[in-house]
Design a protein around this motif. Structure first.
Motif, mmCIF file in Angstrom:
data_model
loop_
_atom_site.group_PDB
_atom_site.id
_atom_site.type_symbol
_atom_site.label_atom_id
_atom_site.label_comp_id
_atom_site.label_asym_id
_atom_site.label_seq_id
_atom_site.Cartn_x
_atom_site.Cartn_y
_atom_site.Cartn_z
ATOM 1 N N UNK A 1 10.769 6.326 8.552
ATOM 2 C CA UNK A 1 10.021 5.179 9.086
ATOM 3 C C UNK A 1 8.532 5.299 8.766
ATOM 4 N N UNK A 2 7.879 4.177 8.716
ATOM 5 C CA UNK A 2 6.475 4.105 8.304
ATOM 6 C C UNK A 2 5.560 5.017 9.120
ATOM 7 N N UNK B 1 0.454 -0.385 -1.108
ATOM 8 C CA UNK B 1 0.035 -1.195 0.037
ATOM 9 C C UNK B 1 1.217 -1.610 0.894
ATOM 10 N N UNK B 2 2.387 -1.699 0.295
ATOM 11 C CA UNK B 2 3.572 -2.114 1.049
ATOM 12 C C UNK B 2 4.088 -1.007 1.966
ATOM 13 N N UNK C 1 -7.967 12.170 2.576
ATOM 14 C CA UNK C 1 -7.792 11.680 1.208
ATOM 15 C C UNK C 1 -7.173 10.290 1.230
ATOM 16 N N UNK C 2 -7.488 9.507 0.208
ATOM 17 C CA UNK C 2 -6.907 8.171 0.105
ATOM 18 C C UNK C 2 -5.391 8.278 -0.030
ATOM 19 N N UNK C 3 -4.687 7.395 0.646
ATOM 20 C CA UNK C 3 -3.235 7.413 0.604
ATOM 21 C C UNK C 3 -2.731 7.127 -0.804
ATOM 22 N N UNK C 4 -1.701 7.858 -1.193
ATOM 23 C CA UNK C 4 -1.092 7.625 -2.513
ATOM 24 C C UNK C 4 0.039 6.600 -2.420
ATOM 25 N N UNK D 1 11.784 1.464 7.291
ATOM 26 C CA UNK D 1 12.191 2.619 6.482
ATOM 27 C C UNK D 1 11.635 2.466 5.072
ATOM 28 N N UNK D 2 10.387 2.878 4.894
ATOM 29 C CA UNK D 2 9.695 2.657 3.616
ATOM 30 C C UNK D 2 9.227 3.943 2.947
#
Length: 368
Positions: A151-152, A96-97, A90-93, A141-142
């Motif tokens: 972490x990403x 973009x950042x 599925x497309x990420x919710x 850390x996003x």
């Protein structure tokens, strides 16, 4: 009910046999998974489940259907990873950042595969190793977490699991660890995609069918159109049947049904009731009347009467004592009350405790 070992606990079966029959056991909470398996067998406890998982390693804990933590038969892992890897992502919710590019995702999965080879790492150790192997961007850390930020790279954790790059290892104290499936299956590699997909479809249909591509898609968290096309591609291995006037599918030749409807009282633990709903027939058949309002909206421990959701229950442990409070939404007959006592004793036996059963403030036996 019969195929899940809920009509009557199965005799002479191993925990791995139960996990296979269920098409995977939800293990977000391990104590619930242990209880779900134990209740479906005659005389086994949570220790038997733990031995199957960490001792003889016939069961593996990893990310399964819907990207959630499951127990799966270790020998079936090549087939499951082949199938789960083929499910469209599925497309990420995330914005973009936050989200990773496809290239970054592949880099993280490759790093996880490498650093877990021969190792058992806690999440902090795994994070440090992944960031070192990929770059500082992976450690940003996003990602919003429970009470902080992750972490990403953690976006790819479950994807690494369904691809067979990682599974859960034994706890180190109170910390979970991750390791390579090679620890369970030396020489492990995912099977051929179509073979894996056929296996999972037939496992699902045996456990939850007769069913439809749409319900299979819901169970797997996959696009409905993709599931329809998958069923079409397996037309030689599936068989269309009619259930109360509606078309559904079973694995070809899998037409055996019990001679009588299920009877008795059952107590399903957390996530077990959810699997009972998410994989099975339309909710209206399983959650009639007040159950649709009181039980269906949440993840509760479910009270079943004759296979139908009729309430919920709670548990609280104090030393060796297990306090069970049951809220039935329908009156219980003397026979059902006796059956409930036996079920409470079985729950406590699986969890190695002594039961104390309390009926909640609901209508029981015609009286409040």
């Amino acid at each position: 009910m019969a195929r899940h070992g809920l009509a009557a606990p199965a005799e002479g079966v191993r925990p791995v046999d139960v996990v296979s029959a269920m098409a995977g056991t939800h293990a977000q909470v391990m104590s619930s998974a242990e209880l779900a398996i134990g209740l479906r067998t005659a005389g086994q406890t949570r220790l038997d489940v733990r031995e199957a998982l960490w001792g003889d390693r016939s069961i593996i804990k990893t990310f399964g259907p819907r990207g959630t933590v499951h127990l799966l038969p270790a020998e079936e892992l090549p087939l499951w990873t082949a199938a789960l890897s083929a499910v469209p992502v599925s497309a990420s919710t995330f914005s973009a950042a936050i989200r990773m590019t496809s290239e970054q995702t592949e880099e993280v999965v490759a790093a996880i595969t490498k650093v877990l080879d021969g190792n058992e790492l806690t999440i902090d150790e795994l994070s440090e190793a992944v960031i070192e192997a990929t770059g500082p961007w992976a450690g940003d850390l996003v990602m919003p977490a429970f009470q902080g930020m992750w972490p990403r790279w953690r976006q790819a954790l479950h994807l690494a699991g369904v691809r067979g790059a990682l599974c859960f290892g034994p706890n180190r104290g109170r910390k979970i660890t991750y390791t390579s499936p090679q620890m369970w299956l030396p020489g492990f590699r995912p099977a051929e995609t179509q073979t894996g997909l056929a296996h999972v479809v037939k496992r699902y249909l045996h456990a939850y069918g007769p069913s439809t591509p749409q319900r299979f898609a819901h169970w797997l968290n996959a696009p409905a159109r993709w599931a329809v096309e998958l069923f079409d591609s397996l037309s030689d291995e599936l068989q269309r049947v009619e259930v109360e006037g509606a078309s559904a599918w079973v694995a070809r030749g899998d037409l055996e049904v019990p001679s009588a409807p299920p009877q008795g009282v059952r107590l399903l633990p957390y996530f077990d009731g959810y699997a009972y709903r998410v994989g099975n027939q339309p909710p209206a058949l399983l959650y009639p009347g007040r159950a649709a309002e009181r039980v269906l909206p949440g993840n509760f421990q479910v009270l079943l009467i004759d296979g139908v959701v009729a309430g919920l229950w709670h548990q609280r442990r104090s030393g060796r004592r297990l306090h069970l409070t049951v809220e039935s939404l329908v009156p219980l007959s003397p026979t059902q009350l006796d059956d409930l006592d036996h079920q409470a004793e079985r729950v406590a036996a699986v969890l190695e405790a002594k039961p104390q059963l309390v009926l909640g403030p609901v209508t029981v036996g015609g009286h409040a």
